[in-house]
Motif scaffolding. Structure first.
Motif, PDB file in Angstrom:
ATOM      1  N   ALA A  31      11.829   6.968   1.851  1.00 12.22           N
ATOM      2  CA  ALA A  31      12.016   5.555   1.470  1.00 12.22           C
ATOM      3  C   ALA A  31      11.645   4.624   2.631  1.00 12.22           C
ATOM      4  CB  ALA A  31      13.469   5.315   1.042  1.00 12.22           C
ATOM      5  N   ILE A  32      12.027   5.011   3.842  1.00  4.44           N
ATOM      6  CA  ILE A  32      11.712   4.169   5.013  1.00  4.44           C
ATOM      7  C   ILE A  32      10.194   4.106   5.222  1.00  4.44           C
ATOM      8  CG2 ILE A  32      11.865   4.057   7.543  1.00  4.44           C
ATOM      9  CD1 ILE A  32      14.727   5.243   7.282  1.00  4.44           C
ATOM     10  N   ALA A  33       9.528   5.263   5.130  1.00  2.09           N
ATOM     11  CA  ALA A  33       8.066   5.287   5.337  1.00  2.09           C
ATOM     12  C   ALA A  33       7.357   4.488   4.246  1.00  2.09           C
ATOM     13  CB  ALA A  33       7.571   6.732   5.374  1.00  2.09           C
ATOM     14  N   GLU A  34       7.828   4.635   3.012  1.00  2.00           N
ATOM     15  CA  GLU A  34       7.204   3.880   1.910  1.00  2.00           C
ATOM     16  C   GLU A  34       7.398   2.378   2.106  1.00  2.00           C
ATOM     17  OE1 GLU A  34       7.213   7.203  -1.691  1.00  2.00           O
ATOM     18  OE2 GLU A  34       8.812   5.703  -1.643  1.00  2.00           O
ATOM     19  N   ALA A  35       8.578   2.004   2.592  1.00  2.00           N
ATOM     20  CA  ALA A  35       8.839   0.569   2.829  1.00  2.00           C
ATOM     21  C   ALA A  35       7.902   0.046   3.924  1.00  2.00           C
ATOM     22  CB  ALA A  35      10.293   0.365   3.240  1.00  2.00           C
ATOM     23  N   ALA A  36       7.674   0.862   4.955  1.00  2.00           N
ATOM     24  CA  ALA A  36       6.781   0.450   6.052  1.00  2.00           C
ATOM     25  C   ALA A  36       5.352   0.281   5.539  1.00  2.00           C
ATOM     26  CB  ALA A  36       6.820   1.487   7.174  1.00  2.00           C
ATOM     27  N   ALA A  37       4.911   1.195   4.673  1.00  2.00           N
ATOM     28  CA  ALA A  37       3.547   1.121   4.136  1.00  2.00           C
ATOM     29  C   ALA A  37       3.395  -0.117   3.251  1.00  2.00           C
ATOM     30  CB  ALA A  37       3.225   2.394   3.354  1.00  2.00           C
ATOM     31  N   LYS A  38       4.416  -0.378   2.454  1.00  7.46           N
ATOM     32  CA  LYS A  38       4.366  -1.525   1.540  1.00  7.46           C
ATOM     33  C   LYS A  38       4.375  -2.834   2.331  1.00  7.46           C
ATOM     34  CE  LYS A  38       6.812  -3.346  -2.436  1.00  7.46           C
ATOM     35  NZ  LYS A  38       8.127  -3.406  -3.075  1.00  7.46           N
ATOM     36  N   LYS A  39       5.263  -2.913   3.303  1.00  9.87           N
ATOM     37  CA  LYS A  39       5.382  -4.144   4.097  1.00  9.87           C
ATOM     38  C   LYS A  39       4.122  -4.406   4.921  1.00  9.87           C
ATOM     39  CE  LYS A  39       7.466  -5.917   8.203  1.00  9.87           C
ATOM     40  NZ  LYS A  39       8.559  -6.502   8.847  1.00  9.87           N
ATOM     41  N   MET A  83       0.842  -1.204   0.000  1.00  8.59           N
ATOM     42  CA  MET A  83       0.000   0.000   0.000  1.00  8.59           C
ATOM     43  C   MET A  83       0.878   1.256   0.000  1.00  8.59           C
ATOM     44  SD  MET A  83      -3.175   0.687   2.516  1.00  8.59           S
ATOM     45  CE  MET A  83      -4.239   2.093   2.357  1.00  8.59           C
ATOM     46  N   ALA A  84       0.415   2.286  -0.717  1.00  8.82           N
ATOM     47  CA  ALA A  84       1.178   3.544  -0.754  1.00  8.82           C
ATOM     48  C   ALA A  84       0.854   4.376   0.491  1.00  8.82           C
ATOM     49  CB  ALA A  84       0.794   4.323  -2.011  1.00  8.82           C
ATOM     50  N   LEU A  85       1.671   5.381   0.762  1.00  4.56           N
ATOM     51  CA  LEU A  85       1.385   6.294   1.883  1.00  4.56           C
ATOM     52  C   LEU A  85       0.068   7.009   1.595  1.00  4.56           C
ATOM     53  CD1 LEU A  85       4.978   7.779   2.232  1.00  4.56           C
ATOM     54  CD2 LEU A  85       3.813   6.295   3.901  1.00  4.56           C
ATOM     55  N   VAL A  86      -0.682   7.318   2.637  1.00  7.96           N
ATOM     56  CA  VAL A  86      -1.991   7.962   2.431  1.00  7.96           C
ATOM     57  C   VAL A  86      -2.047   9.300   3.165  1.00  7.96           C
ATOM     58  CG1 VAL A  86      -3.214   5.764   2.175  1.00  7.96           C
ATOM     59  CG2 VAL A  86      -3.044   6.805   4.450  1.00  7.96           C
ATOM     60  N   SER A  87      -3.009  10.126   2.771  1.00  7.40           N
ATOM     61  CA  SER A  87      -3.259  11.393   3.453  1.00  7.40           C
ATOM     62  C   SER A  87      -3.977  11.077   4.771  1.00  7.40           C
ATOM     63  CB  SER A  87      -4.124  12.262   2.532  1.00  7.40           C
ATOM     64  OG  SER A  87      -5.208  12.821   3.228  1.00  7.40           O
ATOM     65  N   MET A  88      -3.893  12.003   5.724  1.00  8.91           N
ATOM     66  CA  MET A  88      -4.588  11.758   7.004  1.00  8.91           C
ATOM     67  C   MET A  88      -6.098  11.705   6.807  1.00  8.91           C
ATOM     68  SD  MET A  88      -2.492  13.825   9.936  1.00  8.91           S
ATOM     69  CE  MET A  88      -2.885  15.483   9.397  1.00  8.91           C
ATOM     70  N   ASN A  89      -6.568  12.235   5.678  1.00 15.06           N
ATOM     71  CA  ASN A  89      -8.019  12.194   5.428  1.00 15.06           C
ATOM     72  C   ASN A  89      -8.521  10.786   5.165  1.00 15.06           C
ATOM     73  OD1 ASN A  89      -8.482  14.901   5.879  1.00 15.06           O
ATOM     74  ND2 ASN A  89      -7.790  15.432   3.808  1.00 15.06           N
ATOM     75  N   PHE A 117       6.271  27.697   4.133  1.00 15.45           N
ATOM     76  CA  PHE A 117       5.636  27.187   2.923  1.00 15.45           C
ATOM     77  C   PHE A 117       6.666  26.347   2.148  1.00 15.45           C
ATOM     78  CE2 PHE A 117       4.644  27.611  -1.608  1.00 15.45           C
ATOM     79  CZ  PHE A 117       3.296  27.295  -1.641  1.00 15.45           C
ATOM     80  N   GLU A 118       7.904  26.859   2.088  1.00 11.60           N
ATOM     81  CA  GLU A 118       8.959  26.205   1.297  1.00 11.60           C
ATOM     82  C   GLU A 118       9.270  24.805   1.821  1.00 11.60           C
ATOM     83  OE1 GLU A 118       9.084  29.445   2.348  1.00 11.60           O
ATOM     84  OE2 GLU A 118       8.671  30.204   0.322  1.00 11.60           O
ATOM     85  N   VAL A 119       9.411  24.668   3.140  1.00 19.24           N
ATOM     86  CA  VAL A 119       9.753  23.341   3.656  1.00 19.24           C
ATOM     87  C   VAL A 119       8.581  22.370   3.455  1.00 19.24           C
ATOM     88  CG1 VAL A 119       9.150  23.682   6.112  1.00 19.24           C
ATOM     89  CG2 VAL A 119      10.933  22.090   5.534  1.00 19.24           C
ATOM     90  N   ALA A 120       7.362  22.886   3.559  1.00 19.03           N
ATOM     91  CA  ALA A 120       6.188  22.030   3.320  1.00 19.03           C
ATOM     92  C   ALA A 120       6.186  21.536   1.872  1.00 19.03           C
ATOM     93  CB  ALA A 120       4.900  22.796   3.639  1.00 19.03           C
ATOM     94  N   MET A 121       6.473  22.446   0.932  1.00 19.58           N
ATOM     95  CA  MET A 121       6.476  22.052  -0.492  1.00 19.58           C
ATOM     96  C   MET A 121       7.610  21.069  -0.796  1.00 19.58           C
ATOM     97  SD  MET A 121       3.795  23.333  -1.577  1.00 19.58           S
ATOM     98  CE  MET A 121       2.992  23.674  -0.013  1.00 19.58           C
ATOM     99  N   LYS A 122       8.750  21.292  -0.149  1.00 20.39           N
ATOM    100  CA  LYS A 122       9.900  20.395  -0.355  1.00 20.39           C
ATOM    101  C   LYS A 122       9.516  18.963   0.079  1.00 20.39           C
ATOM    102  CE  LYS A 122      14.689  19.927   1.007  1.00 20.39           C
ATOM    103  NZ  LYS A 122      15.632  20.188   2.087  1.00 20.39           N
ATOM    104  N   CYS A 123       8.816  18.872   1.209  1.00 20.01           N
ATOM    105  CA  CYS A 123       8.407  17.552   1.706  1.00 20.01           C
ATOM    106  C   CYS A 123       7.380  16.915   0.763  1.00 20.01           C
ATOM    107  CB  CYS A 123       7.829  17.681   3.115  1.00 20.01           C
ATOM    108  SG  CYS A 123       9.110  17.973   4.343  1.00 20.01           S
ATOM    109  N   ILE A 124       6.423  17.717   0.310  1.00 21.34           N
ATOM    110  CA  ILE A 124       5.390  17.175  -0.586  1.00 21.34           C
ATOM    111  C   ILE A 124       6.036  16.663  -1.879  1.00 21.34           C
ATOM    112  CG2 ILE A 124       3.347  17.762  -1.970  1.00 21.34           C
ATOM    113  CD1 ILE A 124       2.559  19.730   0.299  1.00 21.34           C
ATOM    114  N   ARG A 125       6.945  17.458  -2.413  1.00 21.76           N
ATOM    115  CA  ARG A 125       7.620  17.042  -3.654  1.00 21.76           C
ATOM    116  C   ARG A 125       8.406  15.743  -3.446  1.00 21.76           C
ATOM    117  NH1 ARG A 125       8.303  22.636  -4.738  1.00 21.76           N
ATOM    118  NH2 ARG A 125      10.241  22.660  -3.572  1.00 21.76           N
ATOM    119  N   ALA A 126       8.929  15.552  -2.237  1.00 24.81           N
ATOM    120  CA  ALA A 126       9.746  14.354  -1.968  1.00 24.81           C
ATOM    121  C   ALA A 126       8.895  13.114  -1.692  1.00 24.81           C
ATOM    122  CB  ALA A 126      10.669  14.623  -0.787  1.00 24.81           C
ATOM    123  N   GLY A 127       7.574  13.308  -1.445  1.00 28.19           N
ATOM    124  CA  GLY A 127       6.713  12.131  -1.238  1.00 28.19           C
ATOM    125  C   GLY A 127       5.936  12.114   0.067  1.00 28.19           C
ATOM    126  N   PHE A 128       6.013  13.193   0.875  1.00 24.16           N
ATOM    127  CA  PHE A 128       5.204  13.240   2.101  1.00 24.16           C
ATOM    128  C   PHE A 128       3.726  13.284   1.711  1.00 24.16           C
ATOM    129  CE2 PHE A 128       7.778  14.410   6.026  1.00 24.16           C
ATOM    130  CZ  PHE A 128       8.997  14.045   5.481  1.00 24.16           C
TER     131      PHE A 128
END
Ligand code: G3H
Ligand code: ZN
Length: 284
Positions: free
Chosen positions: A64-72, A1-7, A87-98
């Motif tokens: 990568a660690i969070a994605e591995a946990a979701a997949k496993k 399973m992929a990472l999901v939004s809190m919603n 705003f910048e740090v939030a966007m950086k995280c979103i772009r990286a896969g948060f």
């Protein structure tokens, strides 16, 4: 399973009157302990990552660690920026896969906090990413953020309601008397504030500073409308105490696995007890 939004799980938590835990990830062992506990109890959860932890682990390893946990695990897991400062740090995280971000504008004026949070919500929503906002100042120390008692101020319910209406955040952290770090005595939680805000908005209230809060107060907070609870310090304490005990017992240890294995087990126990207390077992 992929990472999901809190919603994917917070609306259900609010309706079902339980809370989903945000457990902070500080390294691989934290991430493994948290997901192992959640697998055992079949619970959704949130990996919280502070800016300090992000610097320590590196953004690529974190995702990568969070994605591995979701997949496993196959569990609904959100990877959430904790106390994002811009705003910048939030966007950086979103772009990286948060899959989720917190924008903590609590040190700005009320109007400026609304304006900046709205910008984050607009950008995050377009990418299916959930957003947590913060109102009032939570005391204590977490990473580089330190707020003394004197400057910690409680959220005002009318302001919190207006903050929600104007920003449309997916959950709202409000200062209600808890603090980051361990408590010297017991916290003085203002359940009336939680209740007044929770009744007036459709999204859950978030309780920061969840470590060291007596179980009964956690239950009362959830009954009053808390749907997300953050825990970091208790895992840090369990991890470090376990490592200290292992090293004190045998000064010749040099293989990190010899002390990190019991440290990880100690954190599994902490996370399991919180999941049970929060009532999110079997809600995945
Ligand atoms: O944002 C993280 C949490 O609020 C940490 O709280 O220091 O009580 O574990 P804690
Ligand atoms: Zn916090």
């Amino acid at each position: 399973m992929a990472l999901v939004s809190m919603n994917d799980f917070l609306p259900k938590a609010k309706a079902g009157k339980y809370a989903v835990g945000q457990f902070n990830m500080n390294n691989l062992e934290f991430a493994q302990a948290i997901v192992e506990a959640a697998i055992e109890l079949n619970s959704p959860f949130i990996y919280g990552v502070s800016e300090g932890a992000l610097k320590y682990m590196g953004i690529e390893f974190t995702v990568a660690i969070a994605e591995a946990a979701a997949k496993k695990s196959g569990l609904p897991i959100a990877l959430h920026l904790d106390h994002g400062s811009s705003f910048e740090v939030a966007m950086k995280c979103i772009r990286a896969g948060f899959s989720s971000v917190m924008f903590d504008g609590s040190h700005y004026s009320f109007e400026e906090n609304i304006r900046l949070t709205k910008e984050v919500v607009k950008a995050a929503r377009a990418m299916g990413v959930s957003v947590e906002g913060e109102l009032g100042t939570i005391g204590g120390v977490e990473d580089d953020i330190s707020v003394d008692e004197e400057h910690a101020n409680l959220a005002k319910p009318e302001e919190a309601i207006r903050f929600y209406e104007e920003t449309g955040v997916d959950c709202l952290a409000i200062a209600v008397g808890t603090a980051h770090g361990m408590y010297a005595g017991e916290p003085n939680i203002h359940f009336d504030i939680i209740e007044a805000v929770s009744k007036a908005i459709p999204v859950p209230v978030v309780l920061h500073g969840g470590s060291g809060v007596p179980d009964e107060m956690i239950r009362k907070s959830i009954a009053a409308g808390v749907g997300k609870i953050n825990v970091n310090t208790e895992n840090q304490v369990a991890c470090t105490e376990s490592i200290r005990a292992a090293l004190n017992k045998d000064a010749k240890i040099y293989d990190p696995r010899k002390y990190l294995t019991p440290a990880r087990s100690a954190m599994i126990e902490v996370v399991k007890s919180k999941i049970q207390l929060f009532g999110s077992s079997n809600q995945a």
